[in-house]
Write a protein that holds these residues in place. Structure first.
Motif, short mmCIF file in Angstrom:
data_model
loop_
_atom_site.label_atom_id
_atom_site.label_comp_id
_atom_site.label_asym_id
_atom_site.label_seq_id
_atom_site.Cartn_x
_atom_site.Cartn_y
_atom_site.Cartn_z
N GLY A 21 0.85 -1.20 0.00
CA GLY A 21 0.00 0.00 0.00
C GLY A 21 0.87 1.24 0.00
O GLY A 21 1.93 1.27 0.66
N GLY A 23 -0.55 4.64 0.25
CA GLY A 23 -1.48 5.74 0.48
C GLY A 23 -0.93 6.67 1.55
O GLY A 23 0.27 6.94 1.60
N GLY A 26 1.32 4.48 3.84
CA GLY A 26 2.27 3.68 3.06
C GLY A 26 3.39 4.51 2.46
O GLY A 26 4.56 4.13 2.52
N LEU A 44 2.18 -3.22 -4.69
CA LEU A 44 0.93 -2.61 -5.16
C LEU A 44 0.27 -3.49 -6.20
O LEU A 44 0.95 -4.14 -7.00
CB LEU A 44 1.20 -1.22 -5.76
N ARG A 45 -1.07 -3.49 -6.20
CA ARG A 45 -1.81 -4.33 -7.15
C ARG A 45 -1.63 -3.78 -8.58
O ARG A 45 -1.30 -2.59 -8.76
CB ARG A 45 -3.29 -4.37 -6.77
N SER A 48 -2.35 -0.09 -10.15
CA SER A 48 -2.46 0.79 -8.99
C SER A 48 -2.23 2.25 -9.37
O SER A 48 -1.30 2.59 -10.10
CB SER A 48 -1.42 0.39 -7.95
N PRO A 64 1.91 -7.14 -4.66
CA PRO A 64 1.85 -7.43 -3.22
C PRO A 64 2.44 -8.80 -2.89
O PRO A 64 3.16 -8.96 -1.89
CB PRO A 64 0.36 -7.36 -2.90
N VAL A 78 -2.72 -1.06 3.67
CA VAL A 78 -3.92 -0.82 2.88
C VAL A 78 -5.04 -0.54 3.89
O VAL A 78 -4.88 -0.81 5.08
CB VAL A 78 -4.25 -2.02 1.95
N HIS A 82 -9.57 -3.98 3.89
CA HIS A 82 -8.98 -4.81 2.83
C HIS A 82 -7.83 -5.69 3.33
O HIS A 82 -7.23 -6.42 2.55
CB HIS A 82 -8.52 -3.93 1.67
N HIS A 83 -7.52 -5.60 4.62
CA HIS A 83 -6.41 -6.43 5.15
C HIS A 83 -6.66 -7.91 4.89
O HIS A 83 -5.76 -8.64 4.51
CB HIS A 83 -6.24 -6.19 6.66
N VAL A 86 -6.20 -8.93 1.13
CA VAL A 86 -4.79 -8.78 0.71
C VAL A 86 -3.94 -9.84 1.43
O VAL A 86 -3.07 -10.48 0.82
CB VAL A 86 -4.27 -7.35 1.00
#
Ligand code: NAP
Ligand code: MG
Length: 347
Positions: A21, A23, A26, A44-45, A48, A64, A78, A82-83, A86
């Motif tokens: 993550g 954000g 992160g 990151l996905r 992203s 990730p 994240v 969403h933990h 992920v």
């Protein structure tokens, strides 16, 4: 209460940290760790929105799962809801014995959304500040206060590792407070619900509505009940209740002491205790997780109701007239500007 002002920097420097993550928190953790000499890889996905920003900052960005595979310490940054996904999709299979799983807030571990295996360390490092301040104060040579807690100490070195991590993001400059996952999570939720977000928004709206319903102009109601709150909170932040009471007029101070308890009554405090009970029992967490599982419809409708309040219409107009309030920088896509004065809230 144990507060640490130093830690061994070599502990975290001997590890690869995977930050999942990029954000608010992160980006700050990744950059501060990197600038403290730690090997960092960002997870990151695909597609992203934050990947370019991370690469431009000189960081290596991978998926990730690859980050989790390479990281000795895997820091999940994240959003809390969403933990679980992920963790299950990208982290679990790479969380091999001797590694560490870390979080920036205890919610997912405390409420069993993420259940790490035996044999790994599990810790939290929670800066008591929004991510942009975690970064800015670090670049100025300091750091914001952090909480650390250990959920699982498989290696016997979890606390040293957590403290070294907190040190590398700047935390020891201000103090790193030892706590537990339970206390960090439950006090954090209570603070944001009862005081910081829920309580203050309801107080502002009730004050605004009282004035407007009595025939006063919305503009005046906005200034008195919302705008000036920041000036008051800045005084609390700098010097506590006494600084605020010293700085306002005697009229304001007398009125405040005499009337405050008629507004926040024992009934309100009784409700706060009920709210705390729902946090402690896990009822609030279950409600939030269930809403997220259904696409966050309840959150979306409550957000829409908040945005539709007349306070927002008049506020937009008035802020447009106050040129100095123009947002300086967008923060991780949430539309909020950087605070002009450091804020201590991490809600
Ligand atoms: P945030 O800014 O909302 O995180 C956004 C990042 O998470 C983006 O990089 C986003 O990637 C990624 N992400 C979102 N959903 C994802 C998913 N389903 N799969 C993979 N990546 C996903 O979060 P935050 O506010 O920093 O919070 C992170 C953690 O720090 C939370 O546990 C929070 O409680 C804690 N914390 C936050 C604060 C704070 O001030 N914000 C303070 C203390 C602790 P894309 O670019 O792909 O969307
Ligand atoms: Mg919070």
């Amino acid at each position: 209460m144990t507060v640490h002002y130093q830690a061994d920097p070599s502990v975290i420097r001997s590890k690869t940290v995977a930050v999942i993550g990029y954000g608010s928190q992160g980006h700050a953790h990744s950059l501060n760790l990197r600038d403290s000499g730690v090997d960092v890889v960002v997870g990151l996905r695909a597609g992203s929105a934050s990947a370019d920003e991370a690469r431009e900052a000189g960081l290596e960005v991978v998926s990730p799962a690859e980050a989790a595979q390479r990281g000795d310490v895997i820091m999940l940054l994240v959003p809390d809801q969403h933990h679980k996904s992920v963790y299950e999709e990208s982290v679990r299979e790479h969380l091999t014995p001797g590694k560490a799983l870390a979080v920036g807030h205890g919610f997912s571990v405390h409420y069993d959304q993420v259940a790490p295996p035996q044999g790994v360390d599990v810790f939290l490092v929670a800066p008591k500040s929004p991510g942009h301040l975690v970064r800015r104060v670090y670049t100025e040579g300091g750091g914001v206060p952090c909480l650390v807690a250990i959920h699982q100490d498989a290696t016997g070195g979890a606390l040293d590792l957590a403290l070294s991590y907190a040190d590398a993001i700047g935390g020891t400059h201000a103090g790193v407070i030892e706590t537990t996952f339970k206390d960090e999570t439950e006090t954090d939720l209570f603070g944001e619900q009862a005081v910081l977000c829920g309580g203050s928004e309801a107080l502002i709206k009730a004050g605004f509505e009282t004035l407007v319903e009595a025939g006063y102009p919305e503009e005046l109601a906005y200034f008195e009940c919302l705008h000036e709150l920041k000036l008051i909170v800045d005084l609390y932040y700098e010097g506590g209740l006494a600084r605020m009471n010293h700085s306002v007029s005697d009229t304001a101070e007398y009125g405040g002491h005499a009337i405050g308890n008629r507004i926040i009554t024992d009934t309100v405090k009784g409700e706060m205790k009920k709210v705390l009970g729902e946090i402690q029992s896990g009822a609030f967490a279950r409600e939030f997780i269930a809403d997220q599982a259904e696409g966050g419809t309840k959150l979306a409708s409550m957000r829409a109701a908040s945005e539709a309040h007349p306070l927002e219409t008049v506020g937009k107009k008035l802020r447009g007239m106050m040129g100095w309030l123009k947002p300086k920088a967008a923060s991780s896509g949430d539309g909020a500007s950087e605070p002009a004065v450091p804020a201590s809230a991490s809600a």
